[in-house]
Write a protein that holds these residues in place. Structure first.
Motif, short mmCIF file in Angstrom:
data_model
loop_
_atom_site.label_atom_id
_atom_site.label_comp_id
_atom_site.label_asym_id
_atom_site.label_seq_id
_atom_site.Cartn_x
_atom_site.Cartn_y
_atom_site.Cartn_z
N ASN A 1 -63.03 -22.19 -39.71
CA ASN A 1 -64.08 -21.74 -40.89
C ASN A 1 -64.84 -20.68 -40.20
OD1 ASN A 1 -62.86 -23.58 -42.29
ND2 ASN A 1 -64.46 -25.18 -41.72
N THR A 2 -64.85 -19.47 -41.10
CA THR A 2 -65.83 -18.40 -40.97
C THR A 2 -67.08 -18.80 -41.16
OG1 THR A 2 -63.99 -16.86 -41.47
CG2 THR A 2 -66.03 -15.96 -41.20
N ALA A 3 -68.08 -18.35 -40.16
CA ALA A 3 -69.43 -18.48 -40.29
C ALA A 3 -70.06 -17.79 -41.38
CB ALA A 3 -70.30 -18.51 -38.87
N THR A 4 -71.03 -18.16 -42.02
CA THR A 4 -71.83 -17.29 -42.84
C THR A 4 -72.88 -16.12 -42.03
OG1 THR A 4 -73.89 -18.60 -42.90
CG2 THR A 4 -72.13 -19.19 -44.57
N VAL A 5 -73.26 -15.36 -42.77
CA VAL A 5 -74.22 -14.17 -42.29
C VAL A 5 -75.44 -15.12 -41.62
CG1 VAL A 5 -75.47 -12.10 -42.31
CG2 VAL A 5 -73.33 -12.46 -43.49
N THR A 6 -75.85 -15.88 -42.37
CA THR A 6 -76.96 -16.56 -41.73
C THR A 6 -77.00 -17.31 -40.74
OG1 THR A 6 -77.87 -16.74 -44.02
CG2 THR A 6 -79.13 -18.14 -42.66
N GLN A 7 -75.63 -18.05 -40.49
CA GLN A 7 -75.29 -18.66 -39.20
C GLN A 7 -75.25 -17.64 -38.07
OE1 GLN A 7 -71.91 -20.67 -40.89
NE2 GLN A 7 -72.96 -22.48 -41.13
N LEU A 8 -74.69 -16.55 -38.23
CA LEU A 8 -74.32 -15.79 -37.41
C LEU A 8 -75.57 -15.06 -36.63
CD1 LEU A 8 -71.01 -13.60 -38.83
CD2 LEU A 8 -71.10 -15.22 -36.81
N LYS A 9 -76.54 -14.61 -37.79
CA LYS A 9 -77.80 -14.21 -37.32
C LYS A 9 -78.49 -15.28 -36.47
CE LYS A 9 -81.87 -12.23 -39.27
NZ LYS A 9 -82.59 -11.69 -40.56
N LYS A 10 -78.56 -16.51 -36.76
CA LYS A 10 -79.22 -17.56 -36.02
C LYS A 10 -78.57 -17.50 -34.53
CE LYS A 10 -80.67 -20.62 -39.52
NZ LYS A 10 -80.61 -21.63 -40.43
N GLU A 11 -77.36 -17.54 -34.40
CA GLU A 11 -76.70 -17.74 -33.34
C GLU A 11 -76.97 -16.53 -32.18
OE1 GLU A 11 -74.84 -19.74 -30.40
OE2 GLU A 11 -75.19 -20.60 -32.51
N LEU A 12 -76.88 -15.37 -33.02
CA LEU A 12 -76.99 -13.95 -32.31
C LEU A 12 -78.53 -13.95 -31.71
CD1 LEU A 12 -75.09 -11.66 -34.26
CD2 LEU A 12 -74.58 -12.30 -32.14
N ASN A 13 -79.58 -14.45 -32.39
CA ASN A 13 -80.82 -14.54 -31.87
C ASN A 13 -81.05 -15.62 -30.60
OD1 ASN A 13 -82.32 -13.20 -33.67
ND2 ASN A 13 -82.43 -14.47 -35.02
N ASN A 14 -80.07 -16.45 -30.28
CA ASN A 14 -79.91 -17.31 -29.26
C ASN A 14 -79.36 -16.59 -28.14
OD1 ASN A 14 -81.42 -19.07 -30.61
ND2 ASN A 14 -79.69 -20.27 -31.60
N ILE A 15 -78.55 -15.57 -28.17
CA ILE A 15 -77.73 -14.92 -27.15
C ILE A 15 -78.71 -14.20 -26.44
CG2 ILE A 15 -75.63 -13.91 -26.68
CD1 ILE A 15 -74.49 -14.97 -29.01
N ASP A 16 -78.49 -14.36 -25.04
CA ASP A 16 -79.35 -13.22 -23.99
C ASP A 16 -78.61 -11.91 -24.33
OD1 ASP A 16 -76.86 -13.82 -22.73
OD2 ASP A 16 -77.88 -13.42 -20.75
#
Length: 158
Positions: A2-17
């Motif tokens: 399943n492809t993630a939504t833009v919101t989900q991607l944004k949240k995940e990218l904020n958690n990555i160093d």
């Protein structure tokens, strides 16, 4: 998968160093030429929009010079190819003034082309469709810009 939504991607990218984020972006840029072109625009070109517009205009000039004018079939094919690349560059920029300027320049080049686009219905349709597109985009701009672009548009129509 399943492809993630833009919101989900944004949240995940904020958690990555930072280092992992750089690696993800570099890996992302390897998959498609468009990804690499967009990344190039964002990193190097977006700071100077006028220079970006000038570079695209120069590229358009070169593309119009090499059009095979022996048949309207080849002309249509080349014009569509040029328009497709211009629209891709417009998507990268996402600035309405850039879009209008590039489309006006495209229409100007198309209008001045020999043999005339008015002698072929499909080329004329491309020309009029882009003019309508410019009118539509111009109506969303500030009044001063609307006036300037409307004046240029009227010159193209006559």
């Amino acid at each position: 998968m399943n492809t993630a939504t833009v919101t989900q991607l944004k949240k995940e990218l904020n958690n990555i160093d930072r280092i992992d984020l750089i690696n993800i972006i570099l890996r992302f840029s390897k998959f498609k030429k468009e990804n690499k072109e967009l990344l190039t625009y964002l990193l190097f070109e977006s700071a100077n929009e006028q220079e970006y517009i000038q570079d695209i205009k120069i590229e358009m000039d070169e593309a119009f010079k090499v059009i095979n004018t022996t048949s309207y079939f080849y002309i249509k094919k080349s014009v569509r190819k040029i328009l497709k690349s211009v629209k891709t560059y417009i998507r990268y920029s996402n600035v309405k003034e850039t879009e209008i300027e590039l489309l006006l320049y495209f229409c100007k080049k198309l209008r001045r082309m020999k043999p005339s686009v008015t002698k072929n219905q499909q080329l004329l349709n491309i020309f009029t469709r882009e003019l309508k597109n410019i009118e539509k985009k111009t109506s969303t701009l500030h009044e001063d810009l609307q006036h300037d672009y409307t004046h240029l548009l009227e010159n193209l129509k006559s």
